[in-house]
Write an enzyme that holds these catalytic residues in place. Sequence first.
Site, PDB file in Angstrom:
ATOM      1  N   ASP A 175      16.871  60.944  11.493  1.00 49.88           N
ATOM      2  CA  ASP A 175      17.319  60.497  12.817  1.00 49.88           C
ATOM      3  C   ASP A 175      17.920  59.091  12.719  1.00 49.88           C
ATOM      4  O   ASP A 175      17.596  58.217  13.521  1.00 49.88           O
ATOM      5  CB  ASP A 175      16.144  60.540  13.800  1.00 49.88           C
ATOM      6  CG  ASP A 175      16.600  60.615  15.254  1.00 49.88           C
ATOM      7  OD1 ASP A 175      17.806  60.854  15.496  1.00 49.88           O
ATOM      8  OD2 ASP A 175      15.754  60.425  16.151  1.00 49.88           O
ATOM      9  N   VAL A 188       8.329  53.111  25.631  1.00 49.03           N
ATOM     10  CA  VAL A 188       7.880  52.063  24.715  1.00 49.03           C
ATOM     11  C   VAL A 188       7.574  50.812  25.537  1.00 49.03           C
ATOM     12  O   VAL A 188       8.382  50.372  26.357  1.00 49.03           O
ATOM     13  CB  VAL A 188       8.960  51.751  23.653  1.00 49.03           C
ATOM     14  CG1 VAL A 188       8.414  50.776  22.613  1.00 49.03           C
ATOM     15  CG2 VAL A 188       9.455  53.027  22.973  1.00 49.03           C
ATOM     16  N   LYS A 219       3.988  52.820  21.872  1.00 43.10           N
ATOM     17  CA  LYS A 219       4.798  53.996  22.221  1.00 43.10           C
ATOM     18  C   LYS A 219       3.875  55.040  22.842  1.00 43.10           C
ATOM     19  O   LYS A 219       3.003  55.579  22.167  1.00 43.10           O
ATOM     20  CB  LYS A 219       5.490  54.545  20.973  1.00 43.10           C
ATOM     21  CG  LYS A 219       6.486  53.553  20.365  1.00 43.10           C
ATOM     22  CD  LYS A 219       7.172  54.099  19.125  1.00 43.10           C
ATOM     23  CE  LYS A 219       8.268  55.075  19.485  1.00 43.10           C
ATOM     24  NZ  LYS A 219       9.092  55.439  18.284  1.00 43.10           N
ATOM     25  N   GLY A 252      12.553  56.865  25.009  1.00 39.37           N
ATOM     26  CA  GLY A 252      13.146  57.731  23.996  1.00 39.37           C
ATOM     27  C   GLY A 252      12.620  59.128  24.136  1.00 39.37           C
ATOM     28  O   GLY A 252      11.891  59.436  25.094  1.00 39.37           O
ATOM     29  N   GLY A 253      12.980  59.985  23.177  1.00 39.22           N
ATOM     30  CA  GLY A 253      12.536  61.365  23.217  1.00 39.22           C
ATOM     31  C   GLY A 253      11.015  61.463  23.213  1.00 39.22           C
ATOM     32  O   GLY A 253      10.431  62.351  23.830  1.00 39.22           O
ATOM     33  N   PHE A 254      10.353  60.563  22.526  1.00 39.90           N
ATOM     34  CA  PHE A 254       8.896  60.588  22.400  1.00 39.90           C
ATOM     35  C   PHE A 254       8.221  60.201  23.707  1.00 39.90           C
ATOM     36  O   PHE A 254       7.193  60.761  24.098  1.00 39.90           O
ATOM     37  CB  PHE A 254       8.475  59.626  21.280  1.00 39.90           C
ATOM     38  CG  PHE A 254       6.982  59.482  21.119  1.00 39.90           C
ATOM     39  CD1 PHE A 254       6.237  60.478  20.499  1.00 39.90           C
ATOM     40  CD2 PHE A 254       6.332  58.348  21.563  1.00 39.90           C
ATOM     41  CE1 PHE A 254       4.865  60.337  20.329  1.00 39.90           C
ATOM     42  CE2 PHE A 254       4.958  58.198  21.398  1.00 39.90           C
ATOM     43  CZ  PHE A 254       4.224  59.204  20.783  1.00 39.90           C
ATOM     44  N   GLY A 255       8.772  59.226  24.361  1.00 37.34           N
ATOM     45  CA  GLY A 255       8.160  58.742  25.581  1.00 37.34           C
ATOM     46  C   GLY A 255       8.651  57.346  25.910  1.00 37.34           C
ATOM     47  O   GLY A 255       9.792  56.999  25.632  1.00 37.34           O
ATOM     48  N   ILE A 284      10.011  48.407  27.262  1.00 38.02           N
ATOM     49  CA  ILE A 284      11.155  47.921  26.473  1.00 38.02           C
ATOM     50  C   ILE A 284      12.116  49.040  26.100  1.00 38.02           C
ATOM     51  O   ILE A 284      13.186  48.778  25.583  1.00 38.02           O
ATOM     52  CB  ILE A 284      10.711  47.148  25.200  1.00 38.02           C
ATOM     53  CG1 ILE A 284       9.625  47.905  24.440  1.00 38.02           C
ATOM     54  CG2 ILE A 284      10.296  45.737  25.519  1.00 38.02           C
ATOM     55  CD1 ILE A 284       9.181  47.192  23.155  1.00 38.02           C
ATOM     56  N   GLY A 285      11.749  50.244  26.355  1.00 35.90           N
ATOM     57  CA  GLY A 285      12.688  51.318  26.059  1.00 35.90           C
ATOM     58  C   GLY A 285      12.102  52.682  26.367  1.00 35.90           C
ATOM     59  O   GLY A 285      10.907  52.828  26.609  1.00 35.90           O
TER      60      GLY A 285
HETATM   61  N1  LIG Z   1       8.798  48.625  17.502  1.00 36.86           N
HETATM   62  C1  LIG Z   1       9.636  48.321  18.482  1.00 36.86           C
HETATM   63  N2  LIG Z   1       9.870  47.033  18.811  1.00 36.86           N
HETATM   64  C2  LIG Z   1      10.724  46.718  19.818  1.00 36.86           C
HETATM   65  N3  LIG Z   1      11.425  47.622  20.516  1.00 36.86           N
HETATM   66  C3  LIG Z   1      11.251  48.923  20.229  1.00 36.86           C
HETATM   67  C4  LIG Z   1      10.346  49.347  19.209  1.00 36.86           C
HETATM   68  N4  LIG Z   1      10.406  50.691  19.132  1.00 36.86           N
HETATM   69  C5  LIG Z   1      11.280  51.088  20.046  1.00 36.86           C
HETATM   70  N5  LIG Z   1      11.803  50.044  20.722  1.00 36.86           N
HETATM   71  C6  LIG Z   1      12.799  50.092  21.797  1.00 36.86           C
HETATM   72  O1  LIG Z   1      12.565  51.225  22.590  1.00 36.86           O
HETATM   73  C7  LIG Z   1      13.694  52.119  22.532  1.00 36.86           C
HETATM   74  C8  LIG Z   1      13.190  53.546  22.558  1.00 36.86           C
HETATM   75  O2  LIG Z   1      12.555  53.792  21.330  1.00 36.86           O
HETATM   76  P1  LIG Z   1      12.194  55.244  20.834  1.00 36.86           P
HETATM   77  O3  LIG Z   1      11.916  55.142  19.394  1.00 36.86           O
HETATM   78  O4  LIG Z   1      11.124  55.835  21.664  1.00 36.86           O
HETATM   79  O5  LIG Z   1      13.442  56.090  21.222  1.00 36.86           O
HETATM   80  P2  LIG Z   1      14.941  56.234  20.672  1.00 36.86           P
HETATM   81  O6  LIG Z   1      14.947  56.078  19.211  1.00 36.86           O
HETATM   82  O7  LIG Z   1      15.864  55.332  21.418  1.00 36.86           O
HETATM   83  O8  LIG Z   1      15.241  57.706  21.095  1.00 36.86           O
HETATM   84  P3  LIG Z   1      14.675  59.050  20.467  1.00 36.86           P
HETATM   85  O9  LIG Z   1      13.196  58.945  20.412  1.00 36.86           O
HETATM   86  O10 LIG Z   1      15.135  60.064  21.429  1.00 36.86           O
HETATM   87  O11 LIG Z   1      15.278  59.157  19.111  1.00 36.86           O
HETATM   88  C9  LIG Z   1      14.445  51.737  21.252  1.00 36.86           C
HETATM   89  O12 LIG Z   1      15.807  52.075  21.326  1.00 36.86           O
HETATM   90  C10 LIG Z   1      14.195  50.247  21.192  1.00 36.86           C
HETATM   91  O13 LIG Z   1      15.143  49.557  21.962  1.00 36.86           O
END
Ligand SMILES: Nc1ncnc2c1ncn2[C@@H]1O[C@H](COP(=O)(O)OP(=O)(O)OP(=O)(O)O)[C@@H](O)[C@H]1O
Length: 414
Positions: free
Chosen positions: A240, A132, A146, A127-130, A124-125
């Site tokens: 953040d 999702v 995640k 991000g910096g962490f990895g 579903i996404g």
């Molecule tokens: N709990 C969740 N439920 C549904 N979707 C999620 C959830 N957490 C994250 N996502 C989706 O996954 C994407 C990536 O999330 P993540 O928190 O890893 O990174 P980010 O916030 O976009 O970037 P960064 O970690 O670099 O700040 C989010 O933008 C969101 O669309």
Amino acid sequence: MRQASALSSVSKVEEEFAPQANSSYHSHAHVQFYGILGGFSLVACAFICPCLQPKRKETSKEFEKDKALPSNCASLEGSSLSKPLPGFASDASISVLPKSTGCMSFTMADIARITRNFSASNVIGHGGFGTVYKGNLGDGNLVAIKRGKKPYALKVLQNEVTMLSKIDHLNLVKLLGYLEDDQEHILIVEYVSNGNLREHLDGRHGVTLNLATRLDIAIDVAHALTYLHLYAEKPIIHRDVKSSNILVTDKFRAKVADFGVSTTGPTEVGETHVSTLVRGHADYVDPEYLQTLKITTKSDVYSYGVLLIEIFSGRRPFELKRPSNERVTIKWAAHKIIEGNATEILDPKLELTPAASIAIGRLMDLAVQCLAPTRKYRPTMQEVAAVLWDIRKDYGNSSQAPTPTRASVDLLPC
Ligand SMILES: Nc1ncnc2c1ncn2[C@@H]1O[C@H](COP(=O)(O)OP(=O)(O)OP(=O)(O)O)[C@@H](O)[C@H]1O
């Protein structure tokens, strides 16, 4: 005309937030505006590391009952739950996560099963962490998994676990569990079903968020941050705040996510947390933090100011494809306000009704306050939330704003 309104509202806000300083507000307001412009230059030049109320007041809308797991739930086999987290600074230490009833227990095999072996179709996404993933527990309950990249992920996971285990608020994504061993760094969090705010502002979910809904979302985020700053066990600075970290529920309410770089810390200048690495997203970062490497809760207030302009203009904080004088959204908006054209900031997808015109003027005044380059002139998040409630109340009374209906639950292609 609009300028007068913007400036007088700035004055009002200043009086509310700083009752002692009132007579010189005109010059002060300009200092603030020009400060935003100057402050941004600093942000742009800097090197950035990538990377409420006590309880929510009753709102006009009911929150959805997400198909979420019990809250404050964290227990995973093979993890070091009952031990202090390794490598933690003392100001961020916890030894045990809350042991609440109804905790879920997962093994790595469970996680592989519920994500269908980390199938690409469950992603579903990123991000910096990895990455999702959506996880289906098989009983109708969904979770977000995640899965961290190494080696960055470990520290982020530990931080997120520490922070999330301290908090419980309707507008904050809940931690359900984590798994940390030599091979994997995994967080299991509440699944929020309707994408993130940035996707909605881009129209990627097939609906346009109307002004009332955007106000509700802005209020939800303000409540979440107020809770973190004032009502968590220790003040928590999110660090953040950005639109992709604001998740949207099926009822179009907001939950703040991503505590990977959060920190516990002080609320005001004078007792600041010093960080040797600049964290957070470049477009949202507090210029005073860049100068001093000291953060307070007012750093979140600055990021929130950037977010506020983003929510109501629909523009990303930085848009490369715009003419050069429009690329930096807060700078573009500040010029519009100075010129008396604050209404032109409103997202063109929204209708500029008389009520919308008043609301956007007041919202931009509030954003200007949040973006004050000097922290002491920024309001607290609690004060921001109070002003937003007023704006929402007045707008709600003077408009028949329809609630968005979802045309599609699936993301449209980018
Ligand atoms: N709990 C969740 N439920 C549904 N979707 C999620 C959830 N957490 C994250 N996502 C989706 O996954 C994407 C990536 O999330 P993540 O928190 O890893 O990174 P980010 O916030 O976009 O970037 P960064 O970690 O670099 O700040 C989010 O933008 C969101 O669309």
